[in-house]
Write a protein that holds these residues in place. Sequence first.
Motif, mmCIF file in Angstrom:
data_model
loop_
_atom_site.group_PDB
_atom_site.id
_atom_site.type_symbol
_atom_site.label_atom_id
_atom_site.label_comp_id
_atom_site.label_asym_id
_atom_site.label_seq_id
_atom_site.Cartn_x
_atom_site.Cartn_y
_atom_site.Cartn_z
ATOM 1 N N ARG A 123 11.021 2.239 4.672
ATOM 2 C CA ARG A 123 10.709 0.808 4.838
ATOM 3 C C ARG A 123 10.912 0.379 6.286
ATOM 4 O O ARG A 123 10.072 -0.327 6.857
ATOM 5 C CB ARG A 123 11.574 -0.038 3.910
ATOM 6 N N VAL A 124 12.022 0.801 6.894
ATOM 7 C CA VAL A 124 12.285 0.452 8.289
ATOM 8 C C VAL A 124 11.203 1.036 9.192
ATOM 9 O O VAL A 124 10.689 0.354 10.096
ATOM 10 C CB VAL A 124 13.679 0.951 8.718
ATOM 11 N N ALA A 125 10.831 2.286 8.939
ATOM 12 C CA ALA A 125 9.796 2.929 9.751
ATOM 13 C C ALA A 125 8.460 2.214 9.590
ATOM 14 O O ALA A 125 7.736 1.993 10.580
ATOM 15 C CB ALA A 125 9.662 4.399 9.358
ATOM 16 N N LEU A 126 8.119 1.836 8.358
ATOM 17 C CA LEU A 126 6.861 1.133 8.116
ATOM 18 C C LEU A 126 6.856 -0.229 8.803
ATOM 19 O O LEU A 126 5.837 -0.646 9.372
ATOM 20 C CB LEU A 126 6.641 0.963 6.614
ATOM 21 N N THR A 127 7.991 -0.917 8.736
ATOM 22 C CA THR A 127 8.076 -2.230 9.370
ATOM 23 C C THR A 127 7.937 -2.102 10.881
ATOM 24 O O THR A 127 7.214 -2.887 11.523
ATOM 25 C CB THR A 127 9.415 -2.911 9.022
ATOM 26 N N ARG A 128 8.583 -1.124 11.453
ATOM 27 C CA ARG A 128 8.500 -0.925 12.902
ATOM 28 C C ARG A 128 7.091 -0.529 13.327
ATOM 29 O O ARG A 128 6.602 -0.962 14.382
ATOM 30 C CB ARG A 128 9.517 0.126 13.334
ATOM 31 N N ARG A 161 12.252 -6.953 -3.288
ATOM 32 C CA ARG A 161 13.397 -6.964 -2.385
ATOM 33 C C ARG A 161 13.071 -6.397 -1.003
ATOM 34 O O ARG A 161 13.670 -6.817 -0.002
ATOM 35 C CB ARG A 161 14.543 -6.165 -3.021
ATOM 36 N N GLU A 162 12.151 -5.475 -0.922
ATOM 37 C CA GLU A 162 11.820 -4.901 0.384
ATOM 38 C C GLU A 162 11.362 -5.959 1.385
ATOM 39 O O GLU A 162 11.611 -5.840 2.589
ATOM 40 C CB GLU A 162 10.734 -3.825 0.242
ATOM 41 N N PHE A 163 10.696 -6.994 0.899
ATOM 42 C CA PHE A 163 10.249 -8.055 1.803
ATOM 43 C C PHE A 163 11.433 -8.835 2.359
ATOM 44 O O PHE A 163 11.414 -9.293 3.507
ATOM 45 C CB PHE A 163 9.275 -8.995 1.075
ATOM 46 N N PHE A 204 11.380 -4.205 -7.153
ATOM 47 C CA PHE A 204 11.240 -3.426 -5.928
ATOM 48 C C PHE A 204 9.856 -2.810 -5.863
ATOM 49 O O PHE A 204 9.220 -2.559 -6.897
ATOM 50 C CB PHE A 204 12.286 -2.309 -5.882
ATOM 51 N N LEU A 205 9.415 -2.539 -4.646
ATOM 52 C CA LEU A 205 8.176 -1.792 -4.459
ATOM 53 C C LEU A 205 8.417 -0.297 -4.627
ATOM 54 O O LEU A 205 7.484 0.449 -4.885
ATOM 55 C CB LEU A 205 7.611 -2.049 -3.059
ATOM 56 N N GLY A 206 9.669 0.120 -4.434
ATOM 57 C CA GLY A 206 9.993 1.533 -4.531
ATOM 58 C C GLY A 206 9.951 2.231 -3.187
ATOM 59 O O GLY A 206 9.732 3.446 -3.119
ATOM 60 N N ILE A 207 10.152 1.475 -2.101
ATOM 61 C CA ILE A 207 10.159 2.055 -0.753
ATOM 62 C C ILE A 207 11.600 2.146 -0.289
ATOM 63 O O ILE A 207 12.262 1.124 -0.090
ATOM 64 C CB ILE A 207 9.340 1.192 0.226
ATOM 65 N N ARG A 208 12.093 3.345 -0.096
ATOM 66 C CA ARG A 208 13.488 3.528 0.296
ATOM 67 C C ARG A 208 13.709 3.069 1.736
ATOM 68 O O ARG A 208 12.779 3.008 2.536
ATOM 69 C CB ARG A 208 13.915 4.979 0.111
ATOM 70 N N SER A 215 0.824 -1.219 0.000
ATOM 71 C CA SER A 215 0.000 0.000 0.000
ATOM 72 C C SER A 215 0.856 1.266 0.000
ATOM 73 O O SER A 215 0.339 2.360 -0.248
ATOM 74 C CB SER A 215 -0.941 -0.002 1.216
ATOM 75 N N HIS A 216 2.156 1.121 0.267
ATOM 76 C CA HIS A 216 3.069 2.267 0.272
ATOM 77 C C HIS A 216 4.057 2.228 -0.897
ATOM 78 O O HIS A 216 5.043 2.970 -0.916
ATOM 79 C CB HIS A 216 3.849 2.309 1.588
ATOM 80 N N ALA A 217 3.781 1.388 -1.869
ATOM 81 C CA ALA A 217 4.680 1.258 -3.019
ATOM 82 C C ALA A 217 4.728 2.555 -3.826
ATOM 83 O O ALA A 217 3.744 3.292 -3.918
ATOM 84 C CB ALA A 217 4.226 0.100 -3.908
ATOM 85 N N ASP A 218 5.894 2.798 -4.419
ATOM 86 C CA ASP A 218 6.104 3.986 -5.254
ATOM 87 C C ASP A 218 6.725 3.524 -6.573
ATOM 88 O O ASP A 218 7.942 3.355 -6.659
ATOM 89 C CB ASP A 218 7.021 4.972 -4.541
ATOM 90 N N PRO A 219 5.918 3.297 -7.599
ATOM 91 C CA PRO A 219 6.439 2.778 -8.868
ATOM 92 C C PRO A 219 7.535 3.643 -9.482
ATOM 93 O O PRO A 219 8.427 3.120 -10.157
ATOM 94 C CB PRO A 219 5.192 2.742 -9.767
ATOM 95 N N GLU A 220 7.492 4.960 -9.252
ATOM 96 C CA GLU A 220 8.520 5.831 -9.819
ATOM 97 C C GLU A 220 9.889 5.559 -9.193
ATOM 98 O O GLU A 220 10.913 5.688 -9.856
ATOM 99 C CB GLU A 220 8.129 7.299 -9.629
ATOM 100 N N GLN A 221 9.900 5.189 -7.930
ATOM 101 C CA GLN A 221 11.158 4.866 -7.254
ATOM 102 C C GLN A 221 11.594 3.422 -7.533
ATOM 103 O O GLN A 221 12.785 3.107 -7.466
ATOM 104 C CB GLN A 221 11.011 5.057 -5.740
ATOM 105 N N ALA A 222 10.627 2.575 -7.838
ATOM 106 C CA ALA A 222 10.923 1.151 -7.999
ATOM 107 C C ALA A 222 11.892 0.884 -9.147
ATOM 108 O O ALA A 222 12.807 0.058 -9.019
ATOM 109 C CB ALA A 222 9.627 0.368 -8.209
ATOM 110 N N ALA A 223 11.712 1.568 -10.254
ATOM 111 C CA ALA A 223 12.548 1.312 -11.428
ATOM 112 C C ALA A 223 14.019 1.623 -11.178
ATOM 113 O O ALA A 223 14.883 0.769 -11.437
ATOM 114 C CB ALA A 223 12.020 2.105 -12.629
ATOM 115 N N PRO A 224 14.374 2.807 -10.675
ATOM 116 C CA PRO A 224 15.799 3.068 -10.421
ATOM 117 C C PRO A 224 16.380 2.185 -9.325
ATOM 118 O O PRO A 224 17.568 1.838 -9.365
ATOM 119 C CB PRO A 224 15.838 4.551 -10.021
ATOM 120 N N MET A 225 15.574 1.791 -8.347
ATOM 121 C CA MET A 225 16.071 0.909 -7.292
ATOM 122 C C MET A 225 16.399 -0.467 -7.860
ATOM 123 O O MET A 225 17.425 -1.064 -7.525
ATOM 124 C CB MET A 225 15.040 0.803 -6.165
ATOM 125 N N ALA A 226 15.551 -0.949 -8.757
ATOM 126 C CA ALA A 226 15.817 -2.237 -9.407
ATOM 127 C C ALA A 226 17.044 -2.138 -10.310
ATOM 128 O O ALA A 226 17.862 -3.062 -10.371
ATOM 129 C CB ALA A 226 14.596 -2.681 -10.197
#
Length: 222
Positions: A41-46, A73-75, A33-37, A13-24
């Motif tokens: 990602r750490v904050a969301l997981t916590r 990869r975020e998972f 990638f989901l595109g979560i930096r 639900s927090h994926a960012d497709p614009e960020q996903a491409a350069p991260m991959a």
Amino acid sequence: MSFVPQFESWLRSHADPEQAAPMAAYMRGLFPFLGIRSPERVALTRTFIAEQGLPSDDELERVVRELWLLPEREFHYSAMLLLERRMKKAAIGQIDLLEWMITTKSWWDTVDIIAGKLMGNLFARFPELIERYAMKWIYSENMWLRRSAILFQLHYKERINGELLFQFIRQCAHEEEFFIRKAIGWALREYAKTNAAAVIRFVETTELSPLSVREALKHLKR
């Protein structure tokens, strides 16, 4: 609903497709990638853990394996974070899980955390595992297991077993593989922080690649 489906839905639900491409692309297209930096990602997981709680000890391995088998990869990063949260209480049997993680969907971004942090902690608590696993891994055909054997003492500081490190490096010193040469230099550079003389002596008397030597002596005057 169990932990993994809920967590998967939360991160997606927090994926960012614009960020996903350069991260991959940064990971050479090996993983989607989901595109979560990382900080987000750490904050969301916590946040999720604070609301839903950690998986129980009995559930943890199953949860980690299920997250690891998801494509993005975020998972995988989040699975490692879950293990870090229970790192000081990890059971000796977790070594088989870590070995599976090292050899599954392998790349430096996960292997180095598993080796230097998770595996390093487990070997420190259960040193009998070193002979059973690390001594086996250094002869493995799997390059990531060899790299892990070289790097597991990365954060040991004064506790580094220099002779064991040198033994492992000699075993792999002839290799042309970049990730092995880089690991050799990195491990020696960390050891030099507590025993510079031993590292300098080893470098001067051992045939190493220029990359390994450069990395090993990076913060030393020869």
